[in-house]
Motif scaffolding. Structure first.
Motif, PDB file in Angstrom:
ATOM      1  N   ASN A 139       0.833  -1.209   0.000  1.00  0.00           N
ATOM      2  CA  ASN A 139       0.000   0.000   0.000  1.00  0.00           C
ATOM      3  C   ASN A 139       0.865   1.255   0.000  1.00  0.00           C
ATOM      4  N   ASN A 140       0.234   2.397   0.106  1.00  0.00           N
ATOM      5  CA  ASN A 140       0.976   3.664   0.046  1.00  0.00           C
ATOM      6  C   ASN A 140       1.999   3.801   1.164  1.00  0.00           C
ATOM      7  N   ASP A 141       1.648   3.366   2.377  1.00  0.00           N
ATOM      8  CA  ASP A 141       2.586   3.476   3.498  1.00  0.00           C
ATOM      9  C   ASP A 141       3.823   2.612   3.271  1.00  0.00           C
ATOM     10  N   ALA A 142       3.620   1.398   2.742  1.00  0.00           N
ATOM     11  CA  ALA A 142       4.755   0.522   2.455  1.00  0.00           C
ATOM     12  C   ALA A 142       5.636   1.105   1.354  1.00  0.00           C
ATOM     13  N   VAL A 143       4.999   1.673   0.329  1.00  0.00           N
ATOM     14  CA  VAL A 143       5.763   2.292  -0.756  1.00  0.00           C
ATOM     15  C   VAL A 143       6.522   3.514  -0.238  1.00  0.00           C
ATOM     16  N   ASN A 144       5.930   4.233   0.701  1.00  0.00           N
ATOM     17  CA  ASN A 144       6.631   5.374   1.307  1.00  0.00           C
ATOM     18  C   ASN A 144       7.928   4.935   1.970  1.00  0.00           C
ATOM     19  N   VAL A 145       7.864   3.831   2.713  1.00  0.00           N
ATOM     20  CA  VAL A 145       9.062   3.317   3.383  1.00  0.00           C
ATOM     21  C   VAL A 145      10.137   2.975   2.353  1.00  0.00           C
ATOM     22  N   ILE A 146       9.740   2.305   1.276  1.00  0.00           N
ATOM     23  CA  ILE A 146      10.698   1.940   0.223  1.00  0.00           C
ATOM     24  C   ILE A 146      11.274   3.196  -0.422  1.00  0.00           C
ATOM     25  N   ASN A 147      10.424   4.160  -0.690  1.00  0.00           N
ATOM     26  CA  ASN A 147      10.842   5.386  -1.365  1.00  0.00           C
ATOM     27  C   ASN A 147      11.890   6.145  -0.562  1.00  0.00           C
ATOM     28  N   ILE A 148      11.581   6.445   0.695  1.00  0.00           N
ATOM     29  CA  ILE A 148      12.524   7.241   1.487  1.00  0.00           C
ATOM     30  C   ILE A 148      13.778   6.447   1.835  1.00  0.00           C
ATOM     31  N   SER A 149      13.647   5.140   1.925  1.00  0.00           N
ATOM     32  CA  SER A 149      14.827   4.308   2.174  1.00  0.00           C
ATOM     33  C   SER A 149      15.775   4.389   0.983  1.00  0.00           C
ATOM     34  N   MET A 150      15.212   4.361  -0.232  1.00  0.00           N
ATOM     35  CA  MET A 150      16.043   4.507  -1.429  1.00  0.00           C
ATOM     36  C   MET A 150      16.743   5.853  -1.447  1.00  0.00           C
ATOM     37  N   GLY A 151      16.006   6.928  -1.125  1.00  0.00           N
ATOM     38  CA  GLY A 151      16.609   8.257  -1.111  1.00  0.00           C
ATOM     39  C   GLY A 151      17.732   8.371  -0.097  1.00  0.00           C
ATOM     40  N   THR A 152      17.506   7.798   1.077  1.00  0.00           N
ATOM     41  CA  THR A 152      18.526   7.841   2.137  1.00  0.00           C
ATOM     42  C   THR A 152      19.777   7.071   1.734  1.00  0.00           C
ATOM     43  N   ILE A 153      19.590   5.851   1.250  1.00  0.00           N
ATOM     44  CA  ILE A 153      20.726   4.995   0.880  1.00  0.00           C
ATOM     45  C   ILE A 153      21.495   5.586  -0.290  1.00  0.00           C
ATOM     46  N   LEU A 154      20.790   6.115  -1.286  1.00  0.00           N
ATOM     47  CA  LEU A 154      21.458   6.707  -2.449  1.00  0.00           C
ATOM     48  C   LEU A 154      22.321   7.899  -2.053  1.00  0.00           C
ATOM     49  N   ALA A 155      21.799   8.759  -1.181  1.00  0.00           N
ATOM     50  CA  ALA A 155      22.565   9.931  -0.745  1.00  0.00           C
ATOM     51  C   ALA A 155      23.825   9.525  -0.011  1.00  0.00           C
ATOM     52  N   VAL A 156      23.704   8.536   0.881  1.00  0.00           N
ATOM     53  CA  VAL A 156      24.869   8.059   1.649  1.00  0.00           C
ATOM     54  C   VAL A 156      25.888   7.411   0.730  1.00  0.00           C
ATOM     55  N   LEU A 157      25.424   6.564  -0.198  1.00  0.00           N
ATOM     56  CA  LEU A 157      26.350   5.898  -1.117  1.00  0.00           C
ATOM     57  C   LEU A 157      27.070   6.900  -2.014  1.00  0.00           C
ATOM     58  N   MET A 158      26.351   7.866  -2.550  1.00  0.00           N
ATOM     59  CA  MET A 158      26.981   8.866  -3.420  1.00  0.00           C
ATOM     60  C   MET A 158      28.010   9.698  -2.652  1.00  0.00           C
ATOM     61  N   GLN A 159      27.693   9.999  -1.399  1.00  0.00           N
ATOM     62  CA  GLN A 159      28.653  10.757  -0.593  1.00  0.00           C
ATOM     63  C   GLN A 159      29.926   9.960  -0.379  1.00  0.00           C
ATOM     64  N   GLN A 160      29.812   8.656  -0.177  1.00  0.00           N
ATOM     65  CA  GLN A 160      30.982   7.814   0.006  1.00  0.00           C
ATOM     66  C   GLN A 160      31.787   7.666  -1.282  1.00  0.00           C
ATOM     67  N   ILE A 161      31.109   7.673  -2.419  1.00  0.00           N
ATOM     68  CA  ILE A 161      31.791   7.504  -3.692  1.00  0.00           C
ATOM     69  C   ILE A 161      32.630   8.742  -4.056  1.00  0.00           C
ATOM     70  N   ILE A 162      32.090   9.912  -3.771  1.00  0.00           N
ATOM     71  CA  ILE A 162      32.800  11.133  -4.192  1.00  0.00           C
ATOM     72  C   ILE A 162      33.837  11.605  -3.183  1.00  0.00           C
ATOM     73  N   THR A 163      33.892  10.982  -2.012  1.00  0.00           N
ATOM     74  CA  THR A 163      34.889  11.416  -1.018  1.00  0.00           C
ATOM     75  C   THR A 163      36.010  10.400  -0.887  1.00  0.00           C
TER      76      THR A 163
END
Length: 328
Positions: A304-328
């Motif tokens: 449902n929407n709540d489950a998709v919300n969890v997946i969505n923000i988890s992707m955003g969080t993980i992507l930001a952290v991974l990109m920060q590690q890649i460029i530093t």
């Protein structure tokens, strides 16, 4: 009343001297007798009704206004203590939630407010007042977008339930990744080396969710043409996985704005702010693909929407952290 009281007080020493002198003091020296009667006289005055408002307030609160400066100053120091504690976090949230109750009631159900209180206390404990202000900014902008053209959305059957007042499921689903980052920060997982990563992940999670909320709500309110992201087929507003130019642009602006707030509050630097924006847009694209392809389909009714919300923000969080590690 004042004259009669003054007359009665004036007569007390003579009355006591003539009729109420204790036997044990009848033969004592004058100084002892004066001390005894003076004590009774003072006690009688203290027992009289206060003649001034300042006297009344002093008795009511048990201290003078000057004596209140200490406790108030202590409460202020407690709220501003750094690092924050659970006590300061709860106290700050009680004050803010009481003062801001009209705004909270417009965007949350009662159970949603309870869930938001827990989120606010956790946020303040982990990231202090700056983290709380970031979440507050997210809430205000998200609520404004949700309320946009509410009557039109309701008529089309695409409005959020309860006139846009979110419940606990929405609050928890929207903040799950941010809460994980907050706990990791509180318990010092990874030490100082990773502490900034948890703060970056926290900001990225709310940038992602705000972008998703704004793009969806503005798209439903103002989107002229809505496309299914997987096939680019024109579909009605509010269709899961559908996007519009108006909504997508508004979501991008919202993520930039919240990332800027995080930067101005000192939670992230300029590069990290840019990463939050990029990660939020990639995550929202991923969410649209999920919505268009498998959400509410056979075998995925739980998604449902709540489950998709969890997946969505988890992707955003993980992507930001991974990109920060890649460029530093």
């Amino acid at each position: 009343m004042a004259l009669s009281t003054a007359f009665a007080l004036h007569k007390i020493p003579s009355i006591l001297h003539s009729t109420s002198t204790p036997p044990s003091l009848s033969n004592s020296n004058p100084h002892q007798r004066y001390t005894f009667f003076n004590t009774i006289n003072n006690n009688s005055i203290r027992g009289s009704k206060p003649r001034k408002m300042s006297q009344f307030l002093t008795r009511a609160i048990g201290s003078t206004p000057n004596n209140l400066v200490g406790p108030l100053s202590g409460a202020k120091d407690l709220l501003l203590s750094n690092p924050a504690t659970w006590k300061t976090a709860v106290l700050a949230n009680v004050v803010i939630f009481v003062l801001g109750s009209p705004i909270l009631m417009s965007g949350l159900s009662l159970s949603g407010i309870a869930a938001a209180f827990l989120l606010g206390s956790l946020t303040w404990r982990a990231f202090g007042s700056s983290g709380f202000l970031l979440v507050a900014t997210y809430f205000v902008i998200g609520t404004m977008a949700t309320k946009a053209k509410m009557a039109q959305k309701e008529a089309q059957g695409i409005a959020e339930k309860r006139k846009g007042r979110r419940g606990p499921g929405s609050v928890i689903g929207s903040s799950a990744a941010g809460c994980v980052c907050a706990f990791l920060s509180i318990y010092g997982v990874g030490g100082k080396m990773l502490s900034q990563l948890w703060q970056l992940g926290f900001v990225a999670s709310f940038c992602t969710k705000l972008s998703d909320t704004v793009s969806s709500e503005i798209g439903k309110a103002f989107g002229k043409t809505t496309y299914l992201v997987t096939t680019f087929k024109v579909v009605p507003r509010g269709t899961e996985g559908a996007v519009s130019f108006e909504g997508t642009f508004a979501g991008l602006v919202a993520s930039i704005l919240l990332a800027l707030v995080g930067y101005l509050l000192g939670q992230i630097n300029g590069t990290e702010a840019a990463l939050c924006v990029i990660a939020s847009q990639l995550a929202n694209l991923g969410e649209s693909v999920i919505g268009a392809s498998i959400q509410d389909k056979a075998g995925f009714r739980w998604l449902n929407n709540d489950a998709v919300n969890v997946i969505n923000i988890s992707m955003g969080t993980i992507l930001a952290v991974l990109m920060q590690q890649i460029i530093t």
